[in-house]
Motif scaffolding. Structure first.
Motif, PDB file in Angstrom:
ATOM      1  N   PHE A  36       0.923  -1.242   0.032  1.00  0.00           N
ATOM      2  CA  PHE A  36       0.053  -0.063   0.031  1.00  0.00           C
ATOM      3  C   PHE A  36       1.023   1.337  -0.038  1.00  0.00           C
ATOM      4  CE2 PHE A  36      -2.524  -3.176   2.134  1.00  0.00           C
ATOM      5  CZ  PHE A  36      -3.658  -3.112   1.457  1.00  0.00           C
ATOM      6  N   THR A  37       0.703   2.204  -0.881  1.00  0.00           N
ATOM      7  CA  THR A  37       1.269   3.502  -0.843  1.00  0.00           C
ATOM      8  C   THR A  37       0.344   4.595  -0.035  1.00  0.00           C
ATOM      9  OG1 THR A  37       2.337   2.991  -2.886  1.00  0.00           O
ATOM     10  CG2 THR A  37       2.512   5.229  -2.324  1.00  0.00           C
ATOM     11  N   VAL A  38       0.932   5.157   0.764  1.00  0.00           N
ATOM     12  CA  VAL A  38      -0.078   6.177   1.523  1.00  0.00           C
ATOM     13  C   VAL A  38       0.733   7.365   1.883  1.00  0.00           C
ATOM     14  CG1 VAL A  38       0.814   5.314   3.648  1.00  0.00           C
ATOM     15  CG2 VAL A  38      -1.532   6.311   3.556  1.00  0.00           C
ATOM     16  N   ALA A  39       0.171   8.353   2.031  1.00  0.00           N
ATOM     17  CA  ALA A  39       0.889   9.745   2.294  1.00  0.00           C
ATOM     18  C   ALA A  39       1.264   9.412   3.899  1.00  0.00           C
ATOM     19  CB  ALA A  39      -0.397  10.920   2.630  1.00  0.00           C
ATOM     20  N   PRO A  40       2.437  10.113   4.255  1.00  0.00           N
ATOM     21  CA  PRO A  40       3.092   9.865   5.751  1.00  0.00           C
ATOM     22  C   PRO A  40       2.109  10.088   6.764  1.00  0.00           C
ATOM     23  CG  PRO A  40       4.644  10.423   4.247  1.00  0.00           C
ATOM     24  CD  PRO A  40       3.489  10.761   3.356  1.00  0.00           C
ATOM     25  N   ALA A  41       1.114  11.295   6.612  1.00  0.00           N
ATOM     26  CA  ALA A  41       0.064  11.503   7.549  1.00  0.00           C
ATOM     27  C   ALA A  41      -0.987  10.596   7.729  1.00  0.00           C
ATOM     28  CB  ALA A  41      -0.549  12.887   6.987  1.00  0.00           C
ATOM     29  N   ASN A  42      -1.045   9.502   6.828  1.00  0.00           N
ATOM     30  CA  ASN A  42      -2.220   8.610   6.962  1.00  0.00           C
ATOM     31  C   ASN A  42      -1.739   7.367   7.327  1.00  0.00           C
ATOM     32  OD1 ASN A  42      -4.408  10.348   6.652  1.00  0.00           O
ATOM     33  ND2 ASN A  42      -4.076  10.312   4.354  1.00  0.00           N
ATOM     34  N   GLN A  43      -0.197   7.069   7.423  1.00  0.00           N
ATOM     35  CA  GLN A  43       0.140   5.723   7.562  1.00  0.00           C
ATOM     36  C   GLN A  43      -0.301   4.846   8.604  1.00  0.00           C
ATOM     37  OE1 GLN A  43       4.313   4.977   8.755  1.00  0.00           O
ATOM     38  NE2 GLN A  43       4.728   3.768   7.070  1.00  0.00           N
ATOM     39  N   GLN A  44      -0.193   5.567   9.847  1.00  0.00           N
ATOM     40  CA  GLN A  44      -0.756   4.952  11.083  1.00  0.00           C
ATOM     41  C   GLN A  44      -2.231   4.497  10.926  1.00  0.00           C
ATOM     42  OE1 GLN A  44       0.914   3.815  13.604  1.00  0.00           O
ATOM     43  NE2 GLN A  44      -0.893   2.885  14.416  1.00  0.00           N
ATOM     44  N   LYS A  45      -3.103   5.586  10.328  1.00  0.00           N
ATOM     45  CA  LYS A  45      -4.483   5.234  10.139  1.00  0.00           C
ATOM     46  C   LYS A  45      -4.642   3.913   9.274  1.00  0.00           C
ATOM     47  CE  LYS A  45      -8.709   7.078   8.551  1.00  0.00           C
ATOM     48  NZ  LYS A  45      -9.661   7.858   7.765  1.00  0.00           N
ATOM     49  N   LEU A  46      -3.992   3.917   8.174  1.00  0.00           N
ATOM     50  CA  LEU A  46      -4.031   2.714   7.258  1.00  0.00           C
ATOM     51  C   LEU A  46      -3.601   1.546   8.064  1.00  0.00           C
ATOM     52  CD1 LEU A  46      -4.484   1.407   4.521  1.00  0.00           C
ATOM     53  CD2 LEU A  46      -1.868   1.968   3.964  1.00  0.00           C
TER      54      LEU A  46
END
Length: 108
Positions: free
Chosen positions: A17-27
C-alpha cells in the motif's frame, strides 16, 4: 506463526500500500482491524505480518493462505470489506500472489 517454506505450498500474498505519511498510522489501524475482526477467523488463514515503511509512504502486508480457494472465500466475505474500502480511500494498493521457491539461512 509465519513459517516461510517451499514445502508448505501455501498461497503467499505480498500487498504493498502506498500512503501519505500523515495517513500511514490510520492505514495500519484499518488493516489491523480488518485482520483481527474478520480475516484471521476465516478458514484457511495461516498468518499475516504487517510492515511499516520507514519513510512513512508504504505499508506492506505479507499473508499466507492454505489455498487460492480459501483466499477467494475471504475476498467474498463482506466482514472485511468496510475496513478495506476505508483503507483504499487513503492509499493505493498493489497486490501480489506468490509461491515460495527457496529459503536461505545463515551457515552455522
Amino acid at each position: 506463526m509465519t513459517t516461510i517454506s517451499a514445502e508448505n505450498n501455501y498461497l503467499t500474498l505480498i500487498n504493498v500500500f502506498t500512503v501519505a505519511p500523515a495517513n500511514q498510522q490510520k492505514l495500519i489501524e484499518l488493516l489491523t482491524l480488518a485482520t483481527e475482526n474478520s480475516v484471521k477467523k476465516i478458514t484457511g488463514f495461516i498468518s499475516s505480518s504487517l510492515h511499516r515503511g520507514i519513510d512513512g509512504t508504504r505499508v506492506t502486508m505479507y499473508a499466507q493462505w492454505r489455498s487460492m480457494e480459501d483466499y477467494q472465500n475471504m475476498r467474498s466475505n463482506p466482514a472485511a470489506s468496510p475496513y478495506l474500502d476505508e483503507a483504499l480511500k487513503i492509499a493505493t494498493f498493489e497486490p501480489g500472489m506468490y509461491e515460495v521457491v527457496k529459503t536461505f539461512l545463515p551457515e552455522s
